[in-house]
Design an enzyme around this catalytic site. Structure first.
Site, PDB file in Angstrom:
ATOM      1  N   ARG A   1       0.778  -0.840   0.214  1.00  0.00           N
ATOM      2  CA  ARG A   1      -0.602   0.209  -0.126  1.00  0.00           C
ATOM      3  C   ARG A   1       1.070   1.024  -0.190  1.00  0.00           C
ATOM      4  NH1 ARG A   1      -3.950   1.860   5.463  1.00  0.00           N
ATOM      5  NH2 ARG A   1      -2.204   1.996   5.512  1.00  0.00           N
TER       6      ARG A   1
ATOM      7  N   THR B   1      -0.589   7.509  -0.522  1.00  0.00           N
ATOM      8  CA  THR B   1      -2.306   7.591  -1.622  1.00  0.00           C
ATOM      9  C   THR B   1      -2.788   6.404  -1.269  1.00  0.00           C
ATOM     10  OG1 THR B   1      -1.119   6.228  -3.439  1.00  0.00           O
ATOM     11  CG2 THR B   1      -1.534   8.393  -3.636  1.00  0.00           C
TER      12      THR B   1
ATOM     13  N   ASP C   1       1.640  -1.544  12.349  1.00  0.00           N
ATOM     14  CA  ASP C   1       1.676  -1.712  11.270  1.00  0.00           C
ATOM     15  C   ASP C   1       2.164  -3.240  11.585  1.00  0.00           C
ATOM     16  OD1 ASP C   1       3.682  -2.893   8.923  1.00  0.00           O
ATOM     17  OD2 ASP C   1       3.445  -0.799   8.281  1.00  0.00           O
TER      18      ASP C   1
HETATM   19  C1  PRP Z   1      -0.520  -4.000   5.327  1.00  0.00           C
HETATM   20  C2  PRP Z   1      -1.858  -4.954   5.290  1.00  0.00           C
HETATM   21  C3  PRP Z   1      -2.769  -5.383   4.103  1.00  0.00           C
HETATM   22  C4  PRP Z   1      -2.710  -3.356   3.819  1.00  0.00           C
HETATM   23  C5  PRP Z   1      -3.959  -3.018   4.312  1.00  0.00           C
HETATM   24  O1  PRP Z   1       0.329  -4.299   3.898  1.00  0.00           O
HETATM   25  O2  PRP Z   1      -1.129  -6.394   5.144  1.00  0.00           O
HETATM   26  O3  PRP Z   1      -2.194  -6.218   2.777  1.00  0.00           O
HETATM   27  O4  PRP Z   1      -1.603  -2.704   4.933  1.00  0.00           O
HETATM   28  O5  PRP Z   1      -4.186  -1.815   4.158  1.00  0.00           O
HETATM   29  P1  PRP Z   1      -5.812  -1.593   3.019  1.00  0.00           P
HETATM   30  O6  PRP Z   1      -7.177  -2.435   3.669  1.00  0.00           O
HETATM   31  O7  PRP Z   1      -5.786  -0.023   3.075  1.00  0.00           O
HETATM   32  O8  PRP Z   1      -5.237  -2.036   1.886  1.00  0.00           O
HETATM   33  P2  PRP Z   1       1.106  -3.201   3.484  1.00  0.00           P
HETATM   34  O9  PRP Z   1       1.185  -2.099   2.462  1.00  0.00           O
HETATM   35  O10 PRP Z   1       1.283  -2.500   4.384  1.00  0.00           O
HETATM   36  O11 PRP Z   1       2.408  -4.156   3.128  1.00  0.00           O
HETATM   37  P3  PRP Z   1       3.446  -5.100   3.939  1.00  0.00           P
HETATM   38  O12 PRP Z   1       2.450  -6.590   4.328  1.00  0.00           O
HETATM   39  O13 PRP Z   1       4.640  -5.734   3.166  1.00  0.00           O
HETATM   40  O14 PRP Z   1       3.798  -4.989   5.457  1.00  0.00           O
HETATM   41  N1  URA Z   2      -1.948  -1.942   7.164  1.00  0.00           N
HETATM   42  C1  URA Z   2      -1.475  -2.777   8.282  1.00  0.00           C
HETATM   43  O1  URA Z   2      -0.776  -3.451   8.603  1.00  0.00           O
HETATM   44  N2  URA Z   2      -1.635  -1.188   9.616  1.00  0.00           N
HETATM   45  C2  URA Z   2      -2.960  -0.966   9.941  1.00  0.00           C
HETATM   46  O2  URA Z   2      -3.387  -0.423  10.719  1.00  0.00           O
HETATM   47  C3  URA Z   2      -3.390  -0.531   7.723  1.00  0.00           C
HETATM   48  C4  URA Z   2      -2.377  -1.470   7.418  1.00  0.00           C
END
Ligand code: PRP
Ligand code: URA
Length: 210
Positions: A103, A107, A201
């Site tokens: 993500r 944005t 996170d």
């Molecule tokens: C996190 C999480 C989801 C996403 C959720 O991943 O694991 O995939 O955010 O957010 P959304 O519902 O607003 O799309 P991230 O993009 O942080 O990547 P990562 O798993 O590599 O930490």
């Molecule tokens: N992704 C995460 O890992 N945590 C949140 O709270 C939202 C998005």
């Protein structure tokens, strides 16, 4: 869309420890795996099965076997990888495919950076693993991707969801066979797109990035 919010004290207990900012990565990883196994029990309630007959030492017994084509489990990298072992423990014969998504923190739009899935998902039942359903953008993109490949039935296993994200997934998947199984439905998203109270996170906490 069907939504199942887990209502079990063991799940809430484990989630409570997971949320605690002082819980270290090794404990976080172990608990995430245990939680997924508990959620997978509910998520696989609709897994496709066929009747089989086995011979016991005493007589013949009717039973069930997971039918073909095998279910496809899709962890969304990176954080969804921390859920994989917990899921395949319960469904060891499942095939595993991977989707890498991140993500954009400004944005909040998801970007697919890696994919390792069968080309043809016709008639496949898919189980998507992603711990956080925040804005819903990542999950919507993953679901769209799987349906575009021919999947017919997608169940998503998440640890925590925000109401805004659930509503977005529901609107984006209307008319399709989608189920969300989640450990807890939290209060809201904050201005940075984080779930409140959430757990922070998930990827950073799983892999000790903080
Ligand atoms: C996190 C999480 C989801 C996403 C959720 O991943 O694991 O995939 O955010 O957010 P959304 O519902 O607003 O799309 P991230 O993009 O942080 O990547 P990562 O798993 O590599 O930490
Ligand atoms: N992704 C995460 O890992 N945590 C949140 O709270 C939202 C998005």
């Amino acid at each position: 869309m069907r939504v199942h919010v887990a209502d079990h004290p063991l799940i809430t207990h484990k989630l409570t420890v997971l949320r605690d900012a002082t819980t270290p990565s090794p404990t976080f990883r172990a608990l995430a795996e245990e939680l997924v196994t508990l959620l997978a029990y509910e998520a696989t309630r609709g897994v496709r099965v066929e009747e089989v007959v086995v011979t016991t030492p005493v007589a013949q017994a009717k039973g069930l076997a997971i039918s073909s084509p095998r279910p496809l489990v899709v962890p969304i990298l990176r954080a969804g990888l921390g859920m994989l072992e917990g899921m395949v423990k319960l469904v060891p014969t499942a095939e595993v495919g991977f989707l890498g998504m991140v993500r954009n923190e400004e944005t909040l739009q998801p970007d697919i950076y890696a994919e390792r899935l069968p080309d043809d998902l016709s008639n496949r039942q898919c189980f998507v693993l992603d711990p956080m359903l925040a804005t819903g953008g990542s999950l919507i993109a993953a679901i769209d991707y799987l349906f575009a490949r021919g999947a017919v039935d997608v169940t998503c296993v998440c640890l925590i969801a925000a109401p805004e994200g659930l509503a977005a997934v529901e609107a984006a998947t209307a008319g399709r066979e989608v189920t969300i199984v989640v450990g807890a439905l939290d209060e809201k998203l904050n201005e940075l797109g984080y779930i409140v109270p959430g757990l922070g996170d998930a990827g950073d906490r799983l892999y000790g990035t903080v």
